[in-house]
Design a protein around this motif. Structure first.
Motif, PDB file in Angstrom:
ATOM      1  N   THR A  44      -3.077  34.429  35.575  1.00 45.56           N
ATOM      2  CA  THR A  44      -2.149  34.320  34.445  1.00 45.56           C
ATOM      3  C   THR A  44      -1.192  33.139  34.604  1.00 45.56           C
ATOM      4  O   THR A  44      -0.836  32.482  33.634  1.00 45.56           O
ATOM      5  CB  THR A  44      -1.383  35.645  34.209  1.00 45.56           C
ATOM      6  OG1 THR A  44      -0.717  35.548  32.964  1.00 45.56           O
ATOM      7  CG2 THR A  44      -0.409  35.957  35.320  1.00 45.56           C
ATOM      8  N   ASP A  45      -0.790  32.841  35.845  1.00 45.82           N
ATOM      9  CA  ASP A  45       0.098  31.709  36.103  1.00 45.82           C
ATOM     10  C   ASP A  45      -0.606  30.385  35.810  1.00 45.82           C
ATOM     11  O   ASP A  45      -0.002  29.456  35.272  1.00 45.82           O
ATOM     12  CB  ASP A  45       0.583  31.724  37.561  1.00 45.82           C
ATOM     13  CG  ASP A  45       1.342  32.991  37.906  1.00 45.82           C
ATOM     14  OD1 ASP A  45       2.123  33.477  37.056  1.00 45.82           O
ATOM     15  OD2 ASP A  45       1.151  33.500  39.030  1.00 45.82           O
ATOM     16  N   ALA A  88      -0.884  30.012  32.032  1.00 37.03           N
ATOM     17  CA  ALA A  88       0.428  29.655  31.484  1.00 37.03           C
ATOM     18  C   ALA A  88       0.777  28.200  31.791  1.00 37.03           C
ATOM     19  O   ALA A  88       1.302  27.484  30.927  1.00 37.03           O
ATOM     20  CB  ALA A  88       1.500  30.594  32.036  1.00 37.03           C
ATOM     21  N   ARG A  91      -1.248  33.797  40.408  1.00 34.85           N
ATOM     22  CA  ARG A  91      -2.322  34.576  39.803  1.00 34.85           C
ATOM     23  C   ARG A  91      -2.971  33.784  38.662  1.00 34.85           C
ATOM     24  O   ARG A  91      -2.447  32.760  38.235  1.00 34.85           O
ATOM     25  CB  ARG A  91      -1.762  35.898  39.296  1.00 34.85           C
ATOM     26  CG  ARG A  91      -1.001  36.619  40.409  1.00 34.85           C
ATOM     27  CD  ARG A  91      -1.180  38.069  40.363  1.00 34.85           C
ATOM     28  NE  ARG A  91      -0.471  38.723  41.464  1.00 34.85           N
ATOM     29  CZ  ARG A  91      -1.065  39.464  42.361  1.00 34.85           C
ATOM     30  NH1 ARG A  91      -2.355  39.650  42.319  1.00 34.85           N
ATOM     31  NH2 ARG A  91      -0.373  40.053  43.305  1.00 34.85           N
ATOM     32  N   LEU A 110      -6.663  38.451  34.701  1.00 31.79           N
ATOM     33  CA  LEU A 110      -5.414  37.688  34.739  1.00 31.79           C
ATOM     34  C   LEU A 110      -4.521  38.066  35.918  1.00 31.79           C
ATOM     35  O   LEU A 110      -3.648  37.288  36.311  1.00 31.79           O
ATOM     36  CB  LEU A 110      -4.652  37.861  33.423  1.00 31.79           C
ATOM     37  CG  LEU A 110      -5.360  37.283  32.195  1.00 31.79           C
ATOM     38  CD1 LEU A 110      -4.605  37.662  30.921  1.00 31.79           C
ATOM     39  CD2 LEU A 110      -5.501  35.773  32.301  1.00 31.79           C
ATOM     40  N   THR A 160      -9.096  35.523  26.591  1.00 34.33           N
ATOM     41  CA  THR A 160      -9.018  35.539  28.056  1.00 34.33           C
ATOM     42  C   THR A 160      -9.639  36.833  28.588  1.00 34.33           C
ATOM     43  O   THR A 160      -9.553  37.119  29.774  1.00 34.33           O
ATOM     44  CB  THR A 160      -7.552  35.438  28.536  1.00 34.33           C
ATOM     45  OG1 THR A 160      -6.809  36.510  27.959  1.00 34.33           O
ATOM     46  CG2 THR A 160      -6.942  34.098  28.159  1.00 34.33           C
TER      47      THR A 160
END
Length: 138
Positions: free
Chosen positions: A24-25, A28, A22, A44, A39
């Protein structure tokens, strides 16, 4: 899959992430947003599309839709299980109503398992299916 994370991010670059990852990954993997960067415009929770660019800190609506940047919209192949309704509307003959039907079909069935399932979406006949088929994947 490969994605490019750019903008207000600690370690911008190209990252290899597993299929199903995703946004968010990706953020990160790139070390997170830089201090003070938002963001907010990014979804996300959205699944990534191979070859796309995620721009952190971009104004809403600009480079936040998840389509491969710099790509000719006619050559982009969308994942039926992760494309937004805005992205689906870029398909030939697909407007707001049909994009919503595709998204609803996806939600009600737990996702597409084959491209041929598009034939089961109300409003997609044989001709429209043949136009859309080369521009989508699962």
């Amino acid at each position: 899959m490969t994605v490019h994370v750019a903008g207000k991010i600690r370690k911008p670059g190209v990252y290899l992430l597993p299929v199903g990852a995703r946004v968010t990954d990706a953020v990160a993997a790139a070390g997170g947003a830089s201090r003070g960067a938002s963001t907010g415009p990014l979804n996300l929770a959205r699944r990534l599309i191979d070859g796309e660019q995620i721009v952190v800190g971009a104004p809403a609506g600009q480079a936040a839709l998840g389509s491969p940047m710099g790509a000719d919209p006619a050559s982009v192949v969308l994942d039926l299980n992760s494309a937004t309704t805005d992205q689906l509307e870029q398909l030939p003959g697909v407007g707001e109503v049909l994009a919503a039907r595709i998204a609803e079909f996806r939600t009600s069935r737990g996702g597409f398992t084959t491209v041929d399932q598009l034939r089961d979406v109300s409003g997609i006949g044989p001709r429209k299916f043949e136009e859309i088929k080369p521009k989508v994947r699962v």
